[in-house]
Design a protein around this motif. Structure first.
Motif, PDB file in Angstrom:
ATOM      1  N   ILE A 128       0.884  -0.997  -0.056  1.00 48.62           N
ATOM      2  CA  ILE A 128      -0.158   0.135   0.059  1.00 48.62           C
ATOM      3  C   ILE A 128       0.880   1.352   0.064  1.00 48.62           C
ATOM      4  O   ILE A 128       0.657   2.255  -0.850  1.00 48.62           O
ATOM      5  N   GLY A 129       1.989   1.103   0.758  1.00 46.90           N
ATOM      6  CA  GLY A 129       2.882   2.300   0.947  1.00 46.90           C
ATOM      7  C   GLY A 129       3.546   2.514  -0.667  1.00 46.90           C
ATOM      8  O   GLY A 129       3.599   3.690  -0.931  1.00 46.90           O
ATOM      9  N   THR A 130       3.805   1.626  -1.206  1.00 42.80           N
ATOM     10  CA  THR A 130       4.460   1.706  -2.434  1.00 42.80           C
ATOM     11  C   THR A 130       3.538   2.145  -3.638  1.00 42.80           C
ATOM     12  O   THR A 130       3.867   3.233  -4.295  1.00 42.80           O
ATOM     13  N   VAL A 131       2.491   1.594  -3.696  1.00 42.33           N
ATOM     14  CA  VAL A 131       1.465   2.295  -4.621  1.00 42.33           C
ATOM     15  C   VAL A 131       1.048   3.629  -4.262  1.00 42.33           C
ATOM     16  O   VAL A 131       0.792   4.349  -5.169  1.00 42.33           O
ATOM     17  N   SER A 132       0.536   3.970  -3.130  1.00 37.74           N
ATOM     18  CA  SER A 132       0.381   5.380  -2.558  1.00 37.74           C
ATOM     19  C   SER A 132       1.466   6.125  -2.950  1.00 37.74           C
ATOM     20  O   SER A 132       1.414   7.435  -3.313  1.00 37.74           O
ATOM     21  N   GLY A 133       2.526   5.884  -2.645  1.00 39.35           N
ATOM     22  CA  GLY A 133       3.829   6.588  -3.004  1.00 39.35           C
ATOM     23  C   GLY A 133       4.099   6.654  -4.391  1.00 39.35           C
ATOM     24  O   GLY A 133       4.425   8.082  -4.734  1.00 39.35           O
ATOM     25  N   MET A 134       3.681   5.903  -5.192  1.00 37.82           N
ATOM     26  CA  MET A 134       3.867   6.053  -6.694  1.00 37.82           C
ATOM     27  C   MET A 134       2.834   7.075  -7.235  1.00 37.82           C
ATOM     28  O   MET A 134       3.098   7.810  -8.141  1.00 37.82           O
ATOM     29  N   PHE A 135       1.680   7.148  -6.777  1.00 39.37           N
ATOM     30  CA  PHE A 135       0.591   7.934  -6.999  1.00 39.37           C
ATOM     31  C   PHE A 135       1.089   9.390  -6.504  1.00 39.37           C
ATOM     32  O   PHE A 135       1.020  10.430  -7.443  1.00 39.37           O
ATOM     33  N   VAL A 136       1.715   9.684  -5.398  1.00 39.30           N
ATOM     34  CA  VAL A 136       2.227  10.902  -5.086  1.00 39.30           C
ATOM     35  C   VAL A 136       3.300  11.408  -5.882  1.00 39.30           C
ATOM     36  O   VAL A 136       3.511  12.246  -6.462  1.00 39.30           O
TER      37      VAL A 136
ATOM     38  N   GLY B  82      12.171  17.058  -4.637  1.00 38.43           N
ATOM     39  CA  GLY B  82      10.971  16.958  -4.036  1.00 38.43           C
ATOM     40  C   GLY B  82      10.148  15.722  -4.622  1.00 38.43           C
ATOM     41  O   GLY B  82       9.461  14.969  -3.835  1.00 38.43           O
ATOM     42  N   VAL B  83      10.260  15.490  -6.092  1.00 39.36           N
ATOM     43  CA  VAL B  83       9.648  14.401  -6.557  1.00 39.36           C
ATOM     44  C   VAL B  83      10.210  13.165  -6.082  1.00 39.36           C
ATOM     45  O   VAL B  83       9.515  12.217  -5.711  1.00 39.36           O
ATOM     46  N   ILE B  84      11.548  12.955  -6.096  1.00 38.06           N
ATOM     47  CA  ILE B  84      12.241  11.859  -5.568  1.00 38.06           C
ATOM     48  C   ILE B  84      11.692  11.680  -4.022  1.00 38.06           C
ATOM     49  O   ILE B  84      11.596  10.501  -3.640  1.00 38.06           O
ATOM     50  N   ALA B  85      11.739  12.738  -3.126  1.00 38.64           N
ATOM     51  CA  ALA B  85      11.500  12.488  -1.722  1.00 38.64           C
ATOM     52  C   ALA B  85      10.198  12.089  -1.646  1.00 38.64           C
ATOM     53  O   ALA B  85       9.790  11.186  -0.991  1.00 38.64           O
ATOM     54  N   ALA B  86       9.179  12.707  -2.438  1.00 36.45           N
ATOM     55  CA  ALA B  86       7.771  12.160  -2.228  1.00 36.45           C
ATOM     56  C   ALA B  86       7.452  10.803  -2.940  1.00 36.45           C
ATOM     57  O   ALA B  86       6.561   9.854  -2.062  1.00 36.45           O
ATOM     58  N   SER B  87       8.198  10.194  -3.717  1.00 37.25           N
ATOM     59  CA  SER B  87       8.031   8.886  -4.225  1.00 37.25           C
ATOM     60  C   SER B  87       8.800   7.888  -3.316  1.00 37.25           C
ATOM     61  O   SER B  87       8.103   6.822  -2.951  1.00 37.25           O
ATOM     62  N   ALA B  88      10.015   8.243  -2.523  1.00 41.28           N
ATOM     63  CA  ALA B  88      10.384   7.357  -1.649  1.00 41.28           C
ATOM     64  C   ALA B  88       9.569   7.363  -0.482  1.00 41.28           C
ATOM     65  O   ALA B  88       9.821   6.425   0.194  1.00 41.28           O
ATOM     66  N   ALA B  89       8.826   8.343  -0.104  1.00 45.05           N
ATOM     67  CA  ALA B  89       8.216   8.559   1.070  1.00 45.05           C
ATOM     68  C   ALA B  89       7.148   7.327   1.158  1.00 45.05           C
ATOM     69  O   ALA B  89       6.962   6.832   2.338  1.00 45.05           O
ATOM     70  N   GLY B  90       6.680   6.757   0.138  1.00 41.66           N
ATOM     71  CA  GLY B  90       5.692   5.873   0.213  1.00 41.66           C
ATOM     72  C   GLY B  90       6.097   4.395   0.637  1.00 41.66           C
ATOM     73  O   GLY B  90       5.591   4.079   1.910  1.00 41.66           O
ATOM     74  N   PRO B  91       7.088   3.779  -0.068  1.00 40.10           N
ATOM     75  CA  PRO B  91       7.778   2.485   0.647  1.00 40.10           C
ATOM     76  C   PRO B  91       8.021   2.735   2.055  1.00 40.10           C
ATOM     77  O   PRO B  91       8.094   1.941   2.765  1.00 40.10           O
ATOM     78  N   ILE B  92       8.747   3.624   2.305  1.00 40.69           N
ATOM     79  CA  ILE B  92       9.462   3.985   3.492  1.00 40.69           C
ATOM     80  C   ILE B  92       8.524   4.088   4.734  1.00 40.69           C
ATOM     81  O   ILE B  92       8.752   3.576   5.631  1.00 40.69           O
TER      82      ILE B  92
ATOM     83  N   THR C 178       6.682  11.585  13.078  1.00 44.60           N
ATOM     84  CA  THR C 178       7.607  12.214  12.014  1.00 44.60           C
ATOM     85  C   THR C 178       7.473  12.752  10.930  1.00 44.60           C
ATOM     86  O   THR C 178       8.053  13.886  10.866  1.00 44.60           O
ATOM     87  N   GLY C 179       6.348  12.634  10.253  1.00 49.04           N
ATOM     88  CA  GLY C 179       6.049  13.147   9.056  1.00 49.04           C
ATOM     89  C   GLY C 179       5.574  14.796   9.366  1.00 49.04           C
ATOM     90  O   GLY C 179       5.589  15.566   8.665  1.00 49.04           O
ATOM     91  N   VAL C 180       4.734  14.836  10.464  1.00 44.20           N
ATOM     92  CA  VAL C 180       3.959  15.914  11.063  1.00 44.20           C
ATOM     93  C   VAL C 180       5.083  16.848  11.392  1.00 44.20           C
ATOM     94  O   VAL C 180       5.305  18.170  10.931  1.00 44.20           O
TER      95      VAL C 180
ATOM     96  N   ASN D 267       4.682  14.719   3.906  1.00 43.31           N
ATOM     97  CA  ASN D 267       3.528  14.444   3.638  1.00 43.31           C
ATOM     98  C   ASN D 267       3.174  12.948   3.034  1.00 43.31           C
ATOM     99  O   ASN D 267       2.110  12.130   3.580  1.00 43.31           O
ATOM    100  N   GLY D 268       4.082  12.554   2.440  1.00 45.44           N
ATOM    101  CA  GLY D 268       4.222  10.973   1.995  1.00 45.44           C
ATOM    102  C   GLY D 268       4.143  10.184   3.099  1.00 45.44           C
ATOM    103  O   GLY D 268       3.490   9.113   3.123  1.00 45.44           O
ATOM    104  N   LEU D 269       5.070  10.432   4.178  1.00 44.36           N
ATOM    105  CA  LEU D 269       4.887   9.316   5.237  1.00 44.36           C
ATOM    106  C   LEU D 269       3.705   9.521   5.824  1.00 44.36           C
ATOM    107  O   LEU D 269       3.136   8.449   6.340  1.00 44.36           O
ATOM    108  N   CYS D 270       3.120  10.343   6.159  1.00 44.21           N
ATOM    109  CA  CYS D 270       1.945  10.744   6.819  1.00 44.21           C
ATOM    110  C   CYS D 270       0.756   9.909   6.290  1.00 44.21           C
ATOM    111  O   CYS D 270       0.011   9.142   6.671  1.00 44.21           O
TER     112      CYS D 270
END
Length: 465
Positions: free
Chosen positions: A139-147, A317-327, A343-345, A376-379
């Protein structure tokens, strides 16, 4: 003679990859209008009011379709509904790509809005075929890919529009959506209907929810002009209250409500929705303001960057947002959802308030955007995975759709509030907002986001392992 039972279907890496690419492409398709709105206004001879309508119509449609998609997916099977939904999105993308005028483009965007419903349907499939721990990571990977796709669209829109044309803004991600949909249909195992009830669809609830969300968007759009149209604004506020009350009344009495208010009352769900709304308000403000500061040129602030150069600055920021999902998914599995959200907040608050204090160099904006995207991706990932695994399997779609709807509304509200503040802070005879207006927006966004910490303290730590 006894035959061996067939092993349960599972999702392979190829099927997960297809879902991830589909999320990436839909995220890109969702985001290309925002950075190219001035270009679209010039080429299609749109007024500012028409431009505002174009920028929110997809959000409105997405907020409406998402709970329906989740409900239908829970009832009839995620794969079947997902493929049908993405067929609508593909048609919408092609209509937008070929649109000769604003009405046709608006119709294409209306169809494209169905893409937001793809995420809860993906979560239904992931939850059904993977163990809880692996499901969180998926779920983290898919949502991270969307972000990440949204950020890719934001970055690539300028170069595509400047080097090719506005038509390719929609055509390129739509082609990827079509290919990824075909791959998902081929690779994803068939999932049988989750429920066999004949209660039907709550169309009265859907109609009232539609009217409520449309009215809310109109209220937000007119907020910046309240001084010139106070009676219209007041009338819309009264109508919004009446529609919201009527919707709650209908949903509480519906046999099969489109939005299960009893589910929304569960602490795990309403806390996730509240946190998502507040956090996305702050994120929207930060994202919008960073882009504006990069593009404008004021007296001692702003950098006057082109659309292409702005995209280059936003790339980290693109790279960070994409990485945040699986992390975020891995972190939720190992440390619990509360730790990841907290942590995200904290990262978001530091970036927003830090940017309010210091924004005199481009690298200040780049670092802030990295922290905003990652936080935001973490949260969002942690809250989606926590919600998806805290309800019955048959309720996964509708529960996660509630979180996604509040995500959309949070972004819309955050954007409109910042737009109203910048409009009010624009000196007479100028088209550039005062620096103090940007600082005010960032401080408000940081303060609102910090309020989320009050809610995270009450969250369950979340399952680990």
């Amino acid at each position: 003679m006894t035959t061996a039972a067939s092993p349960p279907a599972t999702i392979g890496k190829a099927a997960l990859g297809a879902l991830g690419v589909l999320a990436l492409a839909t995220g890109a398709l969702e985001s290309v209008v925002t950075p190219t709105l001035p270009l679209l206004q010039r080429e299609l001879d749109m007024s500012p009011a028409e431009g505002a309508l174009l920028s929110i119509v997809l959000l409105i449609t997405g907020a409406l379709v998402t709970p329906i998609a989740g409900k239908l997916g829970d009832r009839y099977g995620g794969k079947s509904v997902l493929i049908k939904l993405m067929s609508v999105v593909s048609v919408g993308g092609l209509v937008s790509a070929l649109a000769p005028n604003l009405p046709v483009l608006l119709f294409g965007q209306l169809l494209q809005g169905a893409m937001v419903g793809a995420l809860p349907l993906s979560f239904i499939l992931v939850r059904k075929y993977l163990p809880a721990g692996d499901a969180k990571v998926a779920i983290g990977t898919v949502s991270g890919m969307f972000v990440g796709g949204g950020m890719v669209g934001l970055v690539a829109a300028g170069p595509v529009a400047e080097q090719l044309s506005r038509h390719w803004l929609f055509a390129l991600p739509t082609i990827v959506v079509i290919v990824a949909t075909m791959a998902t249909n081929r690779l994803m195992p068939h999932d049988p209907p989750g429920r066999s009830d004949d209660a039907g669809i709550d169309w009265p609830g859907f109609a009232l929810l539609s009217a409520t969300l449309v009215t809310l968007m109109l209220v937000l759009a007119l907020a910046a002009h309240i001084a010139s149209q106070p009676l219209v604004f007041a009338g819309l506020v009264v109508l919004l209250i009446a529609l919201t009350t009527g919707w709650v009344f209908v949903e509480r009495r519906a046999v099969a409500p489109m939005v299960d208010l009893a589910m929304l009352a569960r602490p795990a769900v309403w806390k996730s929705c509240l946190l998502t709304f507040v956090i996305c308000m702050g994120t929207a403000g930060g994202t919008y303001l960073v882009t504006q500061l990069l593009g404008i040129s004021g007296d001692g602030y702003g950098f006057g960057a082109s659309a292409t150069l702005t995209g280059f600055y936003l790339l980290p920021g693109v790279i960070a947002a994409s990485a945040a999902g699986p992390i975020g998914g891995i972190g939720a599995r190992r440390f619990g959802s509360r730790a990841v959200v907290t942590t995200g907040v904290v990262l978001l608050v530091i970036s927003l308030l830090g940017l309010a204090a210091v924004h005199s160099e481009v690298w200040h904006l780049v670092i802030a955007k990295v922290l905003i995207g990652f936080g935001n991706g973490l949260c969002v990932t942690a809250m989606l995975s926590s919600t998806a695994t805290s309800v019955d399997e048959g309720d996964t779609g509708i529960a996660t759709s509630l979180v996604l709807v509040t995500r959309v509304l949070g972004f819309a509200v955050g954007m409109q509030i910042c737009g109203a503040i910048l409009t009010a802070g624009t000196p007479a005879g100028s088209n550039v907002s005062a620096e103090s207006a940007f600082v005010t927006c960032l401080v408000i966004a940081g303060a609102v986001t910090a309020l989320a910490l009050l809610v995270t303290r009450t969250m369950h730590k979340g399952a680990k392992g």
